[in-house]
Design a protein around this motif. Structure first.
Motif, short mmCIF file in Angstrom:
data_model
loop_
_atom_site.label_atom_id
_atom_site.label_comp_id
_atom_site.label_asym_id
_atom_site.label_seq_id
_atom_site.Cartn_x
_atom_site.Cartn_y
_atom_site.Cartn_z
N GLU A 185 -1.48 0.22 -7.11
CA GLU A 185 -0.88 -0.89 -6.61
C GLU A 185 -1.39 -2.08 -6.69
O GLU A 185 -1.23 -3.26 -6.85
CB GLU A 185 0.07 -0.70 -5.27
N ASP A 186 -2.73 -2.00 -6.19
CA ASP A 186 -3.67 -3.26 -6.23
C ASP A 186 -3.78 -3.54 -7.60
O ASP A 186 -3.91 -4.94 -7.70
CB ASP A 186 -4.98 -2.74 -5.50
N TYR A 188 -1.87 -3.31 -10.13
CA TYR A 188 -0.60 -4.07 -10.49
C TYR A 188 -0.59 -5.57 -9.95
O TYR A 188 -0.50 -6.62 -10.70
CB TYR A 188 0.77 -3.23 -9.90
N ASN A 189 -0.93 -5.79 -8.61
CA ASN A 189 -1.04 -6.97 -7.90
C ASN A 189 -2.24 -7.98 -8.63
O ASN A 189 -1.78 -9.10 -8.60
CB ASN A 189 -1.13 -6.89 -6.30
N TYR A 190 -3.20 -7.45 -8.75
CA TYR A 190 -4.30 -8.26 -9.78
C TYR A 190 -3.73 -8.61 -11.00
O TYR A 190 -4.03 -9.85 -11.24
CB TYR A 190 -5.48 -7.39 -9.74
N ASN A 192 -0.65 -9.45 -11.80
CA ASN A 192 0.12 -10.27 -11.43
C ASN A 192 -0.37 -11.58 -10.98
O ASN A 192 0.00 -12.74 -11.33
CB ASN A 192 1.36 -9.86 -10.56
N GLU A 193 -1.50 -11.52 -10.18
CA GLU A 193 -2.11 -12.59 -9.65
C GLU A 193 -3.25 -13.33 -10.72
O GLU A 193 -3.02 -14.56 -10.58
CB GLU A 193 -2.97 -12.19 -8.47
#
Length: 245
Positions: A185-186, A188-190, A192-193
């Motif tokens: 999930e980290d 995936y968030n990276y 997107n960020e």
């Protein structure tokens, strides 16, 4: 329908059917003599189980899917899209193999370009690129803009994920475990960020690229043997979970 009839109809072994009963995945009616009796609704459920198994879903995930109020049609349609893209890639390789066989038999002479059709970077990236084209607009430009001036920080964040994956492999963690999925999930968030607005579907395609694109695989496996494949499978579990919520 008795268990031996189900075995004959479906090809599923009696032991497998008994196991499905034991774990509560597929529970048939029980007759007074203790024999299992499979009704039409049991057989329909078994068909769904076989579909999900073919699509590499774990039994625990299949059970949750069947118990949850989910749109099974939507799930199957999403999986069909993945399979169609895999099919296209393998058809290119299969065509190459068939031509190579004919070449060895003296029935055909391949050009150098034909010999490497399907293995070139652009071929191996094809279905990932299709996903990017479909779901992400101007992804390269957007990624550069988001990372501008933070390249080292971004690289360290992504690298930290792969280092963690290498540790999880050493410690014997399964890809479904909370720690592994939290790290995915980290990632995936990276994405997107620091890269682009990445849908779960596109993240799924990118995850497949980690193990199927030789360049990606080679770079990721520098963190440890099998890290690319492990990460790819962990992403698949994460995406299936998100898509089936």
């Amino acid at each position: 329908m008795r268990i031996n009839e189900v075995v004959k109809l479906t090809g599923v072994s009696a032991r497998t059917l008994q196991y499905y009963d034991e774990i509560g995945l597929l529970i048939p009616e029980k007759l007074n003599n203790g024999y299992r009796d499979y009704l039409d609704e049991n057989l329909e459920k078994l068909q769904k189980i076989l579909f999900y198994k073919f699509l590499k879903f774990k039994l625990n995930d299949i059970k949750k899917l069947l118990e949850a109020d989910v749109d099974n049609l939507k799930v199957l349609e999403q999986q069909r899209e993945l399979i169609l893209k895999e099919k296209e890639k393998f058809e290119i390789i299969l065509h190459n193999i068939e031509k190579t066989i004919k070449t060895y038999k003296g029935e055909h002479k391949m050009t150098m370009e034909e010999k490497f059709n399907g293995f070139k970077k652009e071929d191996l990236n094809k279905y990932e690129n299709q996903a990017i084209e479909k779901y992400g607009q101007e992804t390269i430009e957007e990624s550069k803009k988001r990372q501008s001036g933070k390249e080292d920080i971004v690289a360290e964040k992504f690298n930290s994920v792969f280092r963690s994956m290498a540790e999880y492999i050493k410690d014997g963690y399964s890809i479904e475990e909370k720690e592994v999925q939290s790290k995915i999930e980290d990632l995936y968030n990276y994405m997107n960020e620091y890269a682009f607005d990445c849908s779960v579907e596109v993240f799924s395609y990118i995850g497949k690229g980690y193990s199927q694109n030789p360049e990606f695989k080679s770079n990721i496996d520098k963190f440890g043997e099998g890290v690319a494949e492990y990460t790819s499978k962990a992403i698949e579990v994460y995406c299936n979970s998100r898509l089936n919520r």
